[in-house]
Design a protein around this motif. Structure first.
Motif, PDB file in Angstrom:
ATOM      1  N   ALA A 352       1.078  -0.924  -0.180  1.00  0.00           N
ATOM      2  CA  ALA A 352       0.050  -0.284   0.274  1.00  0.00           C
ATOM      3  C   ALA A 352       1.038   1.388  -0.667  1.00  0.00           C
ATOM      4  O   ALA A 352       0.829   2.024  -0.824  1.00  0.00           O
ATOM      5  N   LEU A 385      -4.322   9.217   4.148  1.00  0.00           N
ATOM      6  CA  LEU A 385      -3.721   7.645   3.545  1.00  0.00           C
ATOM      7  C   LEU A 385      -2.599   7.387   3.926  1.00  0.00           C
ATOM      8  O   LEU A 385      -1.631   6.899   4.463  1.00  0.00           O
ATOM      9  N   LEU A 389      -0.994   4.333   7.194  1.00  0.00           N
ATOM     10  CA  LEU A 389      -0.227   3.562   6.612  1.00  0.00           C
ATOM     11  C   LEU A 389       1.770   3.868   7.437  1.00  0.00           C
ATOM     12  O   LEU A 389       1.508   2.606   7.408  1.00  0.00           O
ATOM     13  N   LEU A 471      -6.334  -1.305   2.162  1.00  0.00           N
ATOM     14  CA  LEU A 471      -6.850  -1.254   3.251  1.00  0.00           C
ATOM     15  C   LEU A 471      -8.312  -1.745   4.149  1.00  0.00           C
ATOM     16  O   LEU A 471      -8.261  -1.937   5.777  1.00  0.00           O
TER      17      LEU A 471
END
Length: 483
Positions: A352, A385, A389, A471
């Motif tokens: 990711a 995001l 992460l 996610l």
């Protein structure tokens, strides 16, 4: 009749591999000018192993035997089967590859990824040392094709980027040479085992009726398997191919490297090295502990000095995989479960992060931190995001990496508390480089190296949909780890 053959537990794994290989072969007959149809059908083919792996998950009995759904081919003297660690990595592999297919834009790249999925699934499902070696090396050939791309030449030198990165050919050569050097030690071990047992089948090599190799032989032959798996994980000092491969590879290649290929070294140690050479594993533990500790400290400290976003994520992967290796070699009650969970957690978070780096590279055409500042005010969704992460990568609570590291440290505390305390203290360095990278990219004055109005736009719906499955997996395993 055909449905029974496909779904029967004793034949379903072989049916999966043959069916997937046949579908990949059928894709070759699609006309090259019909690109849209080829892309849609290849994506559909990539989803076939995912459905089949979920069926294997349904069939697997966690309270039953170690290897299940075993299929033996008498003519080739080779067996296929699944265990708990292999099943987790098969599901992870089957989920990662459709994302890679969606990222690729060329027919050659899509076919390369489909063949890579076939050989990696085969290496995870085969229960034969020679078969694992052949499929392992086949993945190296395809990975070389994926990374090595034509470049302009100036005289006899490859063109270097401004920040000193190696060219794609250099990175491809490096990963080939490192892995082949380990394989040169791996192949003679296979021959010697065949000479002693008359087979390289794992079920025969670990059979209780067969006498175990002598201590001297184990202490010598074990180095052959350790060498190739240490390169693939990788551990310092055989790690230099990984950062360069990540920089040279496309985004889909980096997702594949971080999510799948690094895990082949871990499953190799769990499935082959420990059962075949148990005395070697016990004797070598102090050396492995020091090696993993040096890998963890060196990679985290090196990350603080990097200016390339891909190299930062790559060196963090080395740190996480060193903890996985140490948990495996601890041989405690929870070593296999904790290391497998860590590999799955890393296989979701690290790809990711590479996706986010790839999305940013498509806008700015650079991955260097001096050119990337103040993006948070222009890309709020991307910044959110990236922050989530980053927390997952530094093992913040409620994320799977936190649970995995706790389990790995529990396994380590059961064997040697000093190593566990050192790793606990060293985790602070992971928080340092993670927060530092986020602040460097998202905060501060905006750089003038690219047009803010045209280049820096927030994530599109397509990009959010690409990262959304990862996610979901991250939050699912973080909130419900026993699933």
């Amino acid at each position: 009749m055909i449905l029974d053959l496909l779904l029967q537990p004793n034949t379903t794994i072989l049916a999966l591999l043959l069916t997937f290989a046949l579908l990949c072969f059928v894709l070759l007959f699609i006309p090259i000018y019909n690109y849209s149809m080829f892309r849609i059908l290849s994506l559909a083919v990539a989803f076939v192993p995912l459905g089949w792996s979920l069926y294997l998950w349904f069939l697997y009995d966690g309270s039953g035997q170690t290897f299940q759904c075993i299929c033996h081919i008498d003519t080739l003297h080779i067996s296929f089967g699944i265990d708990a660690a292999g099943l987790s990595l098969v599901i992870l592999t089957s989920a990662i590859f459709p994302l890679c297919i969606m990222l690729m834009r060329t027919i050659t790249g899509i076919l390369t990824f489909l063949l890579l999925e076939l050989v990696i699934l085969g290496s995870l499902l085969v229960l034969d040392l020679l078969g694992f070696y052949l499929l392992f090396e086949a993945s190296l050939i395809l990975l070389y094709i994926l990374i090595a791309r034509p470049e302009r030449l100036t005289g006899t030198q490859y063109v270097k980027h401004s920040a000193g990165d190696y060219s794609t050919m250099d990175a491809a050569y490096k990963i080939t040479l490192y892995t082949m050097a380990g394989s040169l030690l791996f192949l003679p071990v296979i021959f010697i085992l065949y000479a002693n047992y008359g087979s390289t089948n794992l079920l025969i090599l670990t059979c209780s009726n067969n006498p175990m190799l002598s201590v001297d032989k184990q202490l010598i032959l074990g180095w052959g398997l350790l060498a190739v798996f240490a390169v693939k994980i990788p551990l310092i000092p055989v790690h230099l191919w990984l950062p360069e491969a990540h920089v040279a590879a496309p985004t889909a290649g980096s997702v594949l490297l971080a999510g799948v290929l690094l895990k082949l070294g871990g499953i190799g140690i769990i499935r082959y090295l420990i059962p075949i050479f148990p005395v070697f594993v016990v004797k070598i533990f102090p050396f492995i502990a020091v090696m993993c500790l040096v890998s963890f400290l060196f990679s985290t400290l090196t990350t603080l000095r990097q200016v390339d976003l891909k190299k930062i994520v790559a060196y963090s992967s080395i740190a996480h995989m060193s903890l996985v290796t140490l948990a495996i070699f601890s041989l405690s009650e929870h070593s296999v479960a904790s290391s497998t969970f860590m590999m799955v957690a890393h296989g979701l978070v690290s790809p990711a992060l590479f996706l986010l780096v790839g999305f940013l590279y498509e806008r700015s055409h650079t991955k260097y931190l001096p050119y990337l500042t103040g993006l948070g005010s222009h890309m709020p969704i991307y910044a959110s995001l990236f922050f989530i992460l980053t927390l997952a990568n530094l093992s913040f609570p409620l994320f799977p990496n936190f649970i995995a590291e706790v389990l790995c440290l529990v396994s380590l505390f059961a064997v040697h508390s000093l190593y566990a305390y050192i790793f606990c203290i060293s985790q602070v360095l992971g928080a340092v480089y993670g927060i530092w990278t986020f602040n460097r990219v998202m905060h501060g004055y905006n750089s003038n190296t690219f047009n803010i109005n045209t280049s820096v736009v927030d994530l599109s719906r397509r990009e959010v949909s690409l990262i959304l499955p990862l996610l979901i997996g991250i939050f699912w395993l973080g909130l419900k780890p026993m699933a």
